[in-house]
Design an enzyme around this catalytic site. Structure first.
Site, PDB file in Angstrom:
ATOM      1  N   ASP A  10      25.007  32.678   3.691  1.00 46.51           N
ATOM      2  CA  ASP A  10      25.510  31.664   4.620  1.00 46.51           C
ATOM      3  C   ASP A  10      24.247  31.326   5.748  1.00 46.51           C
ATOM      4  O   ASP A  10      23.515  32.318   5.742  1.00 46.51           O
ATOM      5  CB  ASP A  10      26.592  32.322   5.385  1.00 46.51           C
ATOM      6  CG  ASP A  10      27.257  31.524   6.381  1.00 46.51           C
ATOM      7  OD1 ASP A  10      27.268  30.299   6.065  1.00 46.51           O
ATOM      8  OD2 ASP A  10      27.534  32.095   7.444  1.00 46.51           O
ATOM      9  N   ASP A  12      24.722  29.922   9.494  1.00 47.00           N
ATOM     10  CA  ASP A  12      25.045  30.237  10.865  1.00 47.00           C
ATOM     11  C   ASP A  12      25.594  31.416  11.087  1.00 47.00           C
ATOM     12  O   ASP A  12      26.619  32.085  10.584  1.00 47.00           O
ATOM     13  CB  ASP A  12      26.103  28.925  11.452  1.00 47.00           C
ATOM     14  CG  ASP A  12      25.482  27.745  11.275  1.00 47.00           C
ATOM     15  OD1 ASP A  12      24.269  27.647  11.798  1.00 47.00           O
ATOM     16  OD2 ASP A  12      26.006  26.802  10.681  1.00 47.00           O
ATOM     17  N   ASP A 182      28.797  36.072   7.640  1.00 46.80           N
ATOM     18  CA  ASP A 182      29.372  36.778   8.729  1.00 46.80           C
ATOM     19  C   ASP A 182      30.837  36.396   9.065  1.00 46.80           C
ATOM     20  O   ASP A 182      31.453  36.955   9.777  1.00 46.80           O
ATOM     21  CB  ASP A 182      28.735  36.404  10.223  1.00 46.80           C
ATOM     22  CG  ASP A 182      29.003  34.722  10.199  1.00 46.80           C
ATOM     23  OD1 ASP A 182      29.740  34.532  11.374  1.00 46.80           O
ATOM     24  OD2 ASP A 182      28.682  33.935   9.630  1.00 46.80           O
TER      25      ASP A 182
END
Length: 224
Positions: A10, A12, A182
């Site tokens: 991922d 961001d 996250d």
């Protein structure tokens, strides 16, 4: 010869220690291409997404892309590349570099799996050495202009669908992959891979990772 293993990342708040969507929104506001009302509206949805609440995000993103209707795709691409190089590239987490190098040394296929648009994904892939990207894509007409509609969404459960479609098209083994993220909004994709890794996880993902015995990693902030 066995095919390379997939290492999915991922973008961001995983590779980056920030949300590039928020930085882009502020950039567009400073350039007077959007107003404060747009910033407030966008911030609301970013907070919801950060809390793992993806319901309604498809409609929100569809509404957001209407602001670029009629814009030449090449112009948006150039605008994003310049912004990414100046405001985002240096925000790569310290530990992200080591993780990327470790998978690269193992001969793994590096795939950026982001909810961001193709233009952000391309800039990040070139900056950080990814071979493939799975991302949100905007519809472009025959004249090369943005229609203001989404072509492919890669947010939440839709990201898992997009990654699975990509893997099937490429003949890649998703079941044997590693995925770093996250956000609890990526749960579907985390459950689809062999090795799910929570990097600086939000509260919901941390609870899930602890309960399921998934790895939790701290990659630190970007280098000053």
């Amino acid at each position: 010869m066995a095919s390379a293993k997939l290492a999915l990342f991922d973008l961001d708040r995983t590779l980056l220690d920030c949300n590039s969507g928020r930085l882009w929104m502020l950039h567009e506001w400073r350039a007077r291409r959007i107003g404060l009302r747009d910033v407030a509206w966008g911030s609301y949805w970013l907070v919801r997404y950060g809390l793992g609440q993806e319901d309604g995000l498809d409609e929100a993103m569809q509404t957001a892309v209407r602001s670029v209707v009629g814009l030449p795709e090449a112009e948006l691409d150039a605008r994003v590349r310049e912004w990414f190089a100046r405001e985002v590239r240096h925000r790569l987490r310290r530990g992200a570099t080591a993780a990327l190098e470790r998978h690269r040394a193992a001969g793994d296929r590096l795939v950026l799996a982001t909810s961001g648009t193709l233009y952000v994904a391309r800039a990040a892939a070139e900056a950080f050495g990814f071979t493939d990207v799975v991302c949100t894509r905007l519809e472009v007409d025959d004249a090369g202009r943005l229609t203001g509609r989404l072509h492919t969404l890669a947010v939440g459960r839709a990201k898992e669908v997009a990654v699975r479609a990509w893997a099937e098209a490429e003949g890649a083994d998703l079941a044997g992959a590693t995925f770093y993220t996250d956000s609890a909004s990526d749960l579907a994709l985390l459950e689809a891979v062999a090795r799910p890794v929570a990097v600086h996880p939000d509260r919901a993902l941390r609870r899930l990772a602890v309960a399921r015995g998934w790895a939790i990693e701290d990659w630190g902030p970007h280098r000053a």
